[in-house]
Each structure stands twice: as structure tokens, then as C-alpha cells.
Write an enzyme that holds these catalytic residues in place. Structure first.
Site, PDB file in Angstrom:
ATOM      1  N   HIS A  59       0.702  -1.285   0.169  1.00 18.98           N
ATOM      2  CA  HIS A  59       0.026   0.013   0.018  1.00 18.98           C
ATOM      3  C   HIS A  59       0.827   1.364   0.041  1.00 18.98           C
ATOM      4  CE1 HIS A  59      -3.416   2.580   1.007  1.00 18.98           C
ATOM      5  NE2 HIS A  59      -2.344   3.053   1.642  1.00 18.98           N
ATOM      6  N   HIS A 110     -10.000   2.586   0.278  1.00 16.45           N
ATOM      7  CA  HIS A 110     -10.250   1.782   1.623  1.00 16.45           C
ATOM      8  C   HIS A 110     -10.755   0.727   1.737  1.00 16.45           C
ATOM      9  CE1 HIS A 110      -9.865   3.282   5.827  1.00 16.45           C
ATOM     10  NE2 HIS A 110      -8.550   3.212   5.435  1.00 16.45           N
TER      11      HIS A 110
END
Length: 762
Positions: A59, A110
Site C-alpha cells: 500500500h 479503503h
């Protein structure tokens, strides 16, 4: 009697090189751990290991995608860069929109947190992207969301969707930010792995741009906002273990769930506090604390600066007792910012924070060294070259292999599927399509959002794009749209991504705004799968090449990998966000018809027999195969120029693009949004089914006043844009008549279009 916690210092790490460390549990490969030891010349401390593990995660480091993302830079020309004030690598992209105004926008994912805890996962996704915009020096003005879920009638979708929507609404509404656009899509591939992509757009004067760097020896590092807690550890940065030594952390209390907990009211005052600090020129550099928390903020600020940094970690305000340095550095507690401030301005900085009741603490300073040094109660727990943490993580050249199933997938087109032929069959198909979950009205979702707070929203859902006023004096505004038909991307990742770009570009132009810049959120399966990496590479190249052809730059974005359940990856979903500029929002083009009786409906563009991957194929046959529609980006550019000219000169009273569901879907939405009837005439020399359900790209339905029809059609003809007179607006009618085929009362269409989601989720 409580056990005394032994803090792992750099001195202790040097003296105990063989101490076992749980690097695998923290997501680090053996060779990555070996490289960290090589960089430091010793084993890392627990705190250093935490920093490297989160910052070298997929990420944060883009280690599997970085090689491919460089292609965006290779295809961006100087002309495309001319309006960019900040681009890839910054918290968000920034573009100059004229008259001294700059706009910043970005979309981020998310996804996994929103499956684990739908409300907080979605809420903190909104909070995080808002702080990215704030960190550029801009006032956040609006948000949008691109959401994808499993089958609409699946029990887990009924668990996840309401929580996600409530989280998006709860955080955005409390901040007072209108939600002006987005998507809601259902597909079995997202079962167990929903996608929650949040976008924010903000504006500032060009001279107010702020960047994330720590420069100026002696400048102070100030952490301000919420206290740091145990929530969010192991969130987006995939920190896998509770602690480095067992299931419980110091003090015998378990960590909170790895999904962050948001507080929009704290963020609201933080926004106003930041904007006042910016206005008074009290900030040298600034970074928000999102994924990887202080590990990210300190290492990135130091890496982008001209020296080193010294942090006293025990000064960080905490909301949990007994937190270790590793926990403090890894916490992803929300509503926090980190600023670099000149020593002479610290008192004024602190006074403004007190005014807004924002906790602010000086935690360190910029040094003339080359290392990021972090102390804990006088002992050093981190001593690292900051660029090795923030920017020099591993870069993988993953295998890229076109799946062996791709040829079979593309050869399995819709030519052999039974098509409706009679008026009755076509009528039934229209109703089935518009009432299917993906094509049905999304009012159940969007009515939970405040779309008009602050009074500057000009267009919002169900319009093709959201439009927000930037300057109340001139009326200058920006339009934003997010789009991706993942079914098309699955069939052909290169062309499918260009179709997503084309649709988002067209949606912005349909409002009357000229497309100016692009952001993206690239959602894919596991990068360890060569077939997924082929999809990813093709998508990146398709988007970069498409942007180069259209002459608009990619200003930044987000990559989200490992979106799969077991071995089954989601459909590749490169969400493309486009931003456009409208000089005066009074000239915006609405979606619904009804301004004047007798207005002409014109179909711009060409319709071909292109039904592979279409809504019809999905709804009628549960079929996915063949090749997506062709894309002509030069035609898209011409179409945009004509729409913008038509808006500027008052020649268009309504417009709606044709995409999913084809002309049938567009006609239904146009009459229902406008609450106005219409009479439509199809081309008698062409198949009515193809005309109604084809998903050929580059098409828009426009309503043109009778007084402007000749001028508008002559402009289209002169510039080589195909057009066809398709019908007339009839405000006195309460039906949509497709002459020679069927008539739909508006009440029947409304019941079919608006009834689906409330029945599923109410």
C-alpha cells in the site's frame, strides 16, 4: 506485579544481532529483512522494523506497481505538464484553472477496512482523502465515492452496503462537504472484497500551495490534531501482529481492531485550524497522518527535505497507556497532521491551535544530519536514512503473463445469444434493464448524502458529473466524474481502461466543462498472479496512452492490490476520475429535459452492433465474453469541444451520455430526471434492438431549442461529428413514446427504475 517493558534501542540492537524478529508476520520477505539489516549495518530495532514493514508494504511503497507506473511519466508531454502545479508523488495532484485559482483532487481506496468494519472503514476513507487535499494547502470543497459490492441480493452485501453508505454519509455530512458524484456497482466478483474508493476536490489560490518536506535546520516539527491511540494499527499498511512479542501489548490490553476510528468533528476543526495556519504563512511543510501514521509522516517529510530530523517520541500525546514506540509509530489514528514550522513562528502557531482547541505538540526539529533519529525517553529507538524508509523500498519486476483463458473469453461473444425482436419482447427488456440493480436509480444511496451543503453545488447525482462552484464572483467551477466498466476491462484491459477514461471525460464534458486532468484508483487482485499483473500493465498503458492522446495529464492516484477472495480476483477495476473546468457555472448543462415544448432530441455519435459485455448480455443471459466496444479518443475530444461550445453559446438545454444500458437507459433517465415526456423515432433502416441497447462509446443525447437546432447541427456537420434527429421533448405528455414500437407511462418507468434498491436494502 507488572512486568517491566524492555525497550529495544539501537544500542541494544547492535549488541544482540541474533535476536529473532517476526519480520514475516509483519509482511516482510526474507530478502527484504536482509536488505534492512544491510542498510543499517545491524538488525533493526522493534520500532525500525515496524517503520520499514509499514512503509515497504504494498500500500505504501507501490513495490509491485512502481515499475509500471513510471509509464505515466514517460507519456506526459511538456504541454500536458503546463497546467500541473503538483503531480504524482505528492499527497494529491494540483492543476491551475486560471484567474489565480488552483484545484487539487485525488481518489484513494479503503477497500479491506470497509469489509471488516463497513462504517468506520468507509468513514475514515473519506477522512483520509480529505486530509490529503488539506495537506496541499487547499480548502476541501466536495467529495465523491466509487463503490462496488457483491450481488445486490446477497446477505453479506446487505451487511456491508448500508454500513459503507452510512460511513461515507456520516463523515462527509459532519464535515459539511457535499457529496457530488460517484458510482454504485454490484458484481459477484466483489463478494467478500467490496471496493470503497473516495475522492475529494479542493481549491486554493495558486500561491497557497503547500508541499510535504522538512527543510531548514532548526525548524520545529509539530504534531497536531487528535491524540495517538491503538486503533488502526495494522490498517491499510498491513501490520499483521498485535505486538512483536505476543498477543497482548504492554500493560496487558489488546489492541483495538485494525480499522481506524474516525471523528469528523475533530477533523472539522482541524481543517479550519490548518487553513488559518496557511493563511498566516506559518507552515514550511506539512504532511497528513494516514496510512502508516507517524512512520510515514516523519520519514517522508525528512526524505523530501534538505537535512535530517530528530524526534522525541515520548512527547507524542497518547490516548492509551503503555504504548510502545513501535505502536506509536505504526498507529493510524485519524485526524492528525504534522507540520514543519520556523522557530520564530512556533508561538503564533500554537496560539492558533489553542484558538481552535486543537492539541499541538512540538515533537522534534530538522537537523543538519542525514538520518531520521527518534528517541524514546532519552534513548534512541530509530536511526535510519529516511529515504530508505520512504522512497527506496523494494521494487519488484513481477511476472506478467497474458492469461491462457483470454482468447476463449474474447471469442465467446454475444452473436449467438437470442435477441428480443418483437415490440413486446423489447418492451420487457427495457423494463428488466432499467430495474436491474446496476441500472436502477441510486437514490436510496445518494439521498443519505448531503449533496448541497454550503450552497455551491451546481450539479450532483444523478447528473453525469458533479459540478461545484469555486469562485462566487466569476462563477468559475469544476466538474468531476469517476467511471469504470470493469466488465469491459476484464474483456480487454487496455481498451477497457480507455473506455473508462472516455466515459469519465465525456461525463465531464456533458456538463459543459472542458476536461483538464485525471486521477485514478487502480483496484486489482494479487500482484503475485502473473495474469493480474498483465491486466494491471495493460490498464496502466491504456490509461497513459489515452491521456496522451487527449492531452490531459494523470496528476496522481492510488494502487490497491490483493483484492480477491481466496484465489478469485475481482474484475480488474481501474477507476478513472476526470476533472474539468467551466468558466461560468450558469452555463452548465443539466441532465433532465423539459425546458421547452418541442425541443429537438439529437443523438450525437454513431451506433454500432456492440453488445459484448453489455448490460443486456448480463441481465438477459448472465453472459460475459467477447470484445468491448471500440474507442475513438479523437472523436471523444471533438464531442467534448462541441458540448463545451454548445454550453457556452446557449445551444444545448440538456445532455446525457450513452454508456451502460445504451440509448434505452439514457432515454429513461432523461425523461424521469426531467419529469417530462418525449417522443422518440428510431432509424427505420436499422435494428431497433441494436439502437436501444448497443453500448457504442462516444455518444451523447442532447436537447436543443428549436431556435438553435440549425446552428447546432451545422456546427456538428462542419466539424465532422455525426448526428441524428431522434425525437422531441413533450412537457405535456406523461409518457416516453418510442414510435412504432411501444409507449411507457412515466409512472411505470419510475416504479421500475426507482423501486429496486429500496426493496433490497430498506
Amino acid at each position: 506485579m507488572t512486568e517491566t517493558l524492555v525497550i529495544d534501542t539501537t544500542a541494544r540492537a547492535a549488541d544482540t544481532p541474533e535476536t529473532p524478529q517476526p519480520y514475516r508476520e509483519l509482511g516482510l520477505a526474507e530478502d527484504e529483512y536482509a536488505r534492512i539489516r544491510e542498510i543499517l549495518g545491524r538488525r533493526p530495532t522493534d520500532a525500525e522494523l515496524a517503520m520499514y514493514s509499514v512503509m515497504w508494504s504494498e500500500h505504501c511503497s507501490y513495490k509491485s506497481s512502481k515499475k509500471h507506473l513510471r509509464y505515466f511519466g514517460e507519456t506526459t508531454t511538456p504541454e500536458m505538464k503546463a497546467k500541473m502545479l503538483a503531480g504524482i508523488g505528492e499527497n494529491a495532484g494540483v492543476v491551475d484553472i486560471g484567474d489565480g485559482w488552483a484545484v487539487t483532487f485525488k481518489v484513494e481506496s479503503h477497500n479491506h477496512p470497509s469489509y471488516v468494519e463497513p462504517y468506520q472503514g468507509a468513514a475514515t476513507g473519506v477522512g483520509g482523502i480529505v486530509r490529503d487535499i488539506l495537506a496541499m494547502g487547499a480548502r476541501p470543497l466536495a467529495v465523491a465515492d466509487a463503490l462496488r459490492f457483491g450481488p445486490a441480493d446477497a446477505p453479506d452485501t446487505r451487511r456491508v452496503l448500508p454500513g459503507v453508505v452510512a460511513g461515507v454519509a456520516g463523515y462527509g455530512n459532519c464535515l459539511g462537504l457535499p457529496n457530488i458524484g460517484g458510482e454504485v456497482v454490484f458484481d459477484p466478483s466483489y463478494a467478500g472484497n467490496p471496493l470503497v474508493n473516495a475522492m475529494c476536490v479542493g481549491a486554493m489560490r495558486t500561491e497557497d500551495l503547500h508541499l510535504a518536506f522538512a527543510s531548514g535546520t532548526g525548524n520545529k516539527i509539530i504534531l497536531f490534531g487528535a491524540r495517538t491511540g491503538l486503533d488502526g494499527i495494522g490498517g491499510v499498511s498491513v501490520l499483521a501482529s498485535d505486538t512483536f512479542s505476543g498477543e497482548e501489548s504492554a500493560g496487558g490490553r489488546k489492541k483495538l481492531p485494525s480499522v481506524q476510528v474516525g471523528d469528523p468533528f475533530t477533523e472539522k476543526v482541524l481543517i479550519e485550524c490548518c487553513l488559518e495556519l496557511f493563511a498566516k504563512k506559518l507552515v514550511v511543510g506539512i504532511q497528513d497522518l494516514g496510512g502508516a501514521g507517524l512512520s510515514c509522516a516523519t520519514s517522508e517529510l525528512a526524505a523530501a527535505g534538505d537535512g535530517g530530523m530528530h524526534i522525541e517520541l515520548d512527547r507524542v500525546p497518547l490516548r492509551a497507556t503503555g504504548m510502545t514506540p513501535a505502536e506509536i509509530l505504526s498507529s493510524e489514528s485519524q485526524e492528525r497532521m504534522c507540520a514543519v514550522v520556523d522557530p520564530s513562528q512556533v508561538d503564533e502557531f500554537m496560539a492558533i491551535c489553542r484558538k481552535w482547541d486543537v492539541i499541538a505538540t512540538e515533537i522534534g526539529e530538522v537537523t543538519d544530519g542525514e538520518h531520521l533519529v527518534i528517541d524514546w525517553h532519552g534513548e534512541t529507538v530509530v536511526d535510519v536514512p529516511p529515504r530508505t524508509v520512504a522512497h527506496q523500498g523494494p521494487v519488484y519486476d513481477r511476472p506478467v503473463v497474458r492469461p491462457s483463458t483470454q482468447d476463449g473469453l474474447q471469442s465467446d461473444g454475444t452473436a449467438g445469444l437470442a435477441r428480443p425482436s418483437s415490440p413486446e419482447e423489447i418492451r420487457e427488456t427495457v423494463l428488466r434493464v432499467i430495474s436491474s440493480p446496476n441500472q436502477a436509480a441510486k437514490d436510496f444511496v445518494t439521498e443519505q448524502y448531503d449533496r448541497y451543503v454550503r450552497g455551491n453545488t451546481v450539479l450532483a447525482q444523478p447528473a453525469d458529473s458533479g459540478l461545484i462552484r469555486i469562485d462566487e464572483n466569476t462563477g468559475r467551477g469544476v466538474a468531476v466524474s469517476t467511471d469504470c466498466n470493469s466488465r469491459f476491462v476484464y474483456l480487454d484491459p487496455y481498451l477497457g481502461t480507455q473506455l473508462a477514461l472516455a466515459e469519465s471525460y465525456r461525463n465531464v464534458a456533458t456538463s459543459g466543462a472542458m476536461p483538464l486532468a485525471v486521477t485514478n484508483c487502480l483496484n486489482f487482485g494479487a500482484p503475485t498472479d502473473p495474469g493480474v499483473m498483465w491486466q494491471f500493465e495493460q490498464a496502466v498503458h491504456g490509461l497513459a496512452d489515452g491521456c496522451a492522446q487527449l492531452g490531459i495529464p494523470v496528476t496522481g492516484g492510488n494502487v490497491s492490490f490483493f483484492n480477491q477472495t481466496g484465489d478469485t480476483a475481482i474484475l480488474p477495476t481501474p477507476v478513472v476520475g476526470v476533472l474539468g473546468v467551466l468558466d461560468d457555472v450558469k452555463r452548465r448543462i443539466p441532465t433532465g429535459i423539459g425546458a421547452e415544448a418541442g425541443e429537438t432530441l439529437l443523438l450525437l455519435g454513431e451506433t454500432h452492433d456492440e453488445l459484448d459485455g453489455s448490460v443486456w448480455a448480463q441481465v438477459a443471459h448472465d453472459h460475459l465474453g467477447g470484445r468491448p466496444p471500440k474507442v475513438d479518443l479523437e472523436r471523444e475530444r471533438l464531442l467534448a469541444e462541441i458540448l463545451v461550445a454548445g454550453s457556452r453559446d446557449g445551444m444545448i438545454s440538456a445532455a446525457h451520455d450513452l454508456s451502460d444500458g445504451g440509448l434505452a437507459q439514457t432515454l429513461v433517465e432523461t425523461v424521469l430526471v426531467g419529469q417530462c415526456g418525449a417522443r422518440v423515432v428510431l432509424d427505420e433502416d436499422a435494428d431497433p434492438f441494436v439502437q436501444l441497447f448497443s453500448e457504442s462509446s462516444g455518444r451523447v443525447l442532447v436537447a436543443v431549442p428549436r431556435t438553435e437546432e440549425l446552428r447546432f447541427t451545422e456546427m456538428c456537420t462542419a466539424r465532422g461529428l455525426p448526428w441524428r434527429r431522434t425525437g422531441v421533448v413533450d412537457p405535456e405528455s406523461d409518457s416516453l413514446e418510442i414510435q412504432g414500437l411501444t409507449t411507457f407511462p412515466l409512472t411505470e418507468l419510475r416504479e421500475a427504475w426507482e423501486g429496486t434498491l429500496p426493496k433490497l436494502f430498506a
